[in-house]
Design a protein around this motif. Structure first.
Motif, PDB file in Angstrom:
ATOM      1  N   ALA A 124      42.981 -83.806 -41.622  1.00  0.00           N
ATOM      2  CA  ALA A 124      41.624 -83.268 -41.756  1.00  0.00           C
ATOM      3  C   ALA A 124      41.650 -81.754 -41.883  1.00  0.00           C
ATOM      4  N   GLU A 125      42.547 -81.094 -41.152  1.00  0.00           N
ATOM      5  CA  GLU A 125      42.659 -79.641 -41.246  1.00  0.00           C
ATOM      6  C   GLU A 125      43.112 -79.233 -42.643  1.00  0.00           C
ATOM      7  N   PHE A 126      44.067 -79.974 -43.203  1.00  0.00           N
ATOM      8  CA  PHE A 126      44.534 -79.660 -44.562  1.00  0.00           C
ATOM      9  C   PHE A 126      43.420 -79.863 -45.582  1.00  0.00           C
ATOM     10  N   VAL A 127      42.743 -81.003 -45.521  1.00  0.00           N
ATOM     11  CA  VAL A 127      41.676 -81.298 -46.479  1.00  0.00           C
ATOM     12  C   VAL A 127      40.569 -80.249 -46.383  1.00  0.00           C
ATOM     13  N   THR A 128      40.203 -79.867 -45.168  1.00  0.00           N
ATOM     14  CA  THR A 128      39.158 -78.868 -44.971  1.00  0.00           C
ATOM     15  C   THR A 128      39.582 -77.519 -45.538  1.00  0.00           C
ATOM     16  N   ALA A 129      40.800 -77.100 -45.245  1.00  0.00           N
ATOM     17  CA  ALA A 129      41.274 -75.803 -45.739  1.00  0.00           C
ATOM     18  C   ALA A 129      41.311 -75.782 -47.258  1.00  0.00           C
ATOM     19  N   ARG A 161      37.437 -88.735 -39.679  1.00  0.00           N
ATOM     20  CA  ARG A 161      36.089 -88.619 -40.228  1.00  0.00           C
ATOM     21  C   ARG A 161      35.254 -87.600 -39.465  1.00  0.00           C
ATOM     22  N   ALA A 162      35.345 -87.640 -38.141  1.00  0.00           N
ATOM     23  CA  ALA A 162      34.560 -86.710 -37.331  1.00  0.00           C
ATOM     24  C   ALA A 162      34.964 -85.267 -37.606  1.00  0.00           C
ATOM     25  N   ALA A 174      32.166 -86.233 -42.332  1.00  0.00           N
ATOM     26  CA  ALA A 174      31.833 -86.977 -43.549  1.00  0.00           C
ATOM     27  C   ALA A 174      30.618 -87.864 -43.301  1.00  0.00           C
ATOM     28  N   ASP A 175      29.580 -87.704 -44.114  1.00  0.00           N
ATOM     29  CA  ASP A 175      28.384 -88.537 -43.952  1.00  0.00           C
ATOM     30  C   ASP A 175      28.645 -89.939 -44.503  1.00  0.00           C
ATOM     31  N   ASP A 176      27.661 -90.822 -44.329  1.00  0.00           N
ATOM     32  CA  ASP A 176      27.841 -92.217 -44.716  1.00  0.00           C
ATOM     33  C   ASP A 176      28.186 -92.354 -46.197  1.00  0.00           C
ATOM     34  N   ALA A 177      27.483 -91.618 -47.058  1.00  0.00           N
ATOM     35  CA  ALA A 177      27.687 -91.762 -48.491  1.00  0.00           C
ATOM     36  C   ALA A 177      29.094 -91.297 -48.896  1.00  0.00           C
ATOM     37  N   ALA A 181      28.941 -97.163 -41.461  1.00  0.00           N
ATOM     38  CA  ALA A 181      28.410 -96.717 -40.166  1.00  0.00           C
ATOM     39  C   ALA A 181      29.199 -95.538 -39.650  1.00  0.00           C
ATOM     40  N   ARG A 182      28.491 -94.559 -39.112  1.00  0.00           N
ATOM     41  CA  ARG A 182      29.183 -93.405 -38.546  1.00  0.00           C
ATOM     42  C   ARG A 182      29.935 -93.843 -37.308  1.00  0.00           C
ATOM     43  N   GLY A 183      31.132 -93.176 -37.085  1.00  0.00           N
ATOM     44  CA  GLY A 183      31.802 -93.464 -35.846  1.00  0.00           C
ATOM     45  C   GLY A 183      33.260 -93.580 -35.952  1.00  0.00           C
TER      46      GLY A 183
END
Length: 307
Positions: free
Chosen positions: A132-137, A248-249, A253-256, A305-307
């Motif tokens: 997640a850190e890589f994708v965000t950066a 995901r958290a 990332a939203d549902d869509a 569903a979120r979570g």
């Protein structure tokens, strides 16, 4: 990976190609002449890899698409590397076409590490955070002048090829369940934001781990601007179900977006299984795993569903 139909235009025998690498290096990079050349075994379909000495690797493109990527990689990877939290390939030399290899080729810095053993990760929660850190950066880097990703289209544009793969794979996978999952992904709202930098091929063979943690991301042939859901495929390609929530958290990332990411993973895996089920056991095994994980999500109602 670019196209299943593309074939190498030069001799594919590893020993013959190793001799070719030695000759190319001696002719075009004489300072590295005489260094040992050793084949690096991979399941990749776009490049052949040869370790050069201790610290370098030669990549020979096997397809026209892989050769076309060289210009992009030499332009953009040195710019992106300082902005990312893990190592990525750094070009050291760009070779020109020669007798025996009618395409450009590259020398890169060697990166240590091992691909993730999907299903047997030592630190899945920590790896989810690393990814997640890589994708965000990557997505936060200024997109100015960036090229479109190899996977820059809207998910719905893949509908025809995905359904063709489903039809061909009937009896190989649960195509009824896979069709339901694909239909559900297509119902997600499309991305309305600006394109961002994406790797677009975050599969097990394109990352390296050290002591269970992400140490490098490699193979940037699909790199470019696109929608962020494409890089969510790693949630199904690499991470176990229990680690997806943290991934995901961390990305918020939203549902869509999550639903589209799952659709991207399913579509890519179906096309890979269609193309490689009889010719590339590693890629077909990964593809079957992804399809299983997506259908398990669908069965448990966790796709939106979120979570």
């Amino acid at each position: 990976m670019h196209t299943a139909a593309s074939q190498p235009s030069h001799d594919t025998d590893p020993a013959t190609r190793a001799a070719l690498v030695r000759r190319l290096v001696a002719a075009q990079f004489p300072r590295w002449a005489g260094l040992p050349v050793v084949r690096v075994g991979t399941a990749g379909t776009a490049n052949a890899m040869y370790r050069l000495g201790e610290d370098m690797v030669v990549r020979l493109p096997l397809t026209a698409g892989a050769a076309d990527d060289i210009e992009k990689e030499h332009r953009w990877l040195p710019r992106l590397a300082p902005l990312l939290p893990v190592a990525i390939p750094v070009p050291l030399g760009r070779g020109t076409p020669d007798e025996g290899l009618p395409r450009p080729w590259s020398v890169y810095r060697w990166l240590d590490g091992e691909p993730p053993a999907v299903g047997h990760l030592a630190e899945p929660g920590a790896l989810a955070e690393d990814l997640a850190e890589f994708v965000t950066a990557l997505r936060d880097i200024d997109p100015a002048d960036g090229p479109p990703s190899y996977r820059a289209e809207h998910l719905a544009i893949r509908d025809a090829v995905t359904r063709a793969a489903l039809a061909e794979l009937r009896g190989v996978v649960d195509t009824d369940a896979a069709t339901d999952a694909w239909d559900a992904a297509l119902l997600a709202p499309t991305w309305s934001g600006p394109p961002v930098w994406i790797h677009a091929d975050l599969q097990p063979g394109n990352m390296l781990l050290a002591e269970g943690r992400l140490s490098a991301v490699i193979d940037f042939g699909c790199l470019g601007l696109g929608e962020p859901a494409v890089d969510l495929i790693v949630a199904w390609y690499v991470l176990p179900a229990a680690a997806r929530a943290a991934f995901r958290a961390r990305l918020d990332a939203d549902d869509a977006t999550w639903a589209r990411g799952r659709g991207w993973a399913l579509s890519i895996a179906l096309l890979e299984l269609q193309a490689y089920r009889d010719s590339n056991p590693v890629m077909s095994t990964h593809a079957r795993h992804v399809i299983h994980e997506v259908l398990a999500d669908q069965a448990h109602g966790t796709g939106s569903a979120r979570g």
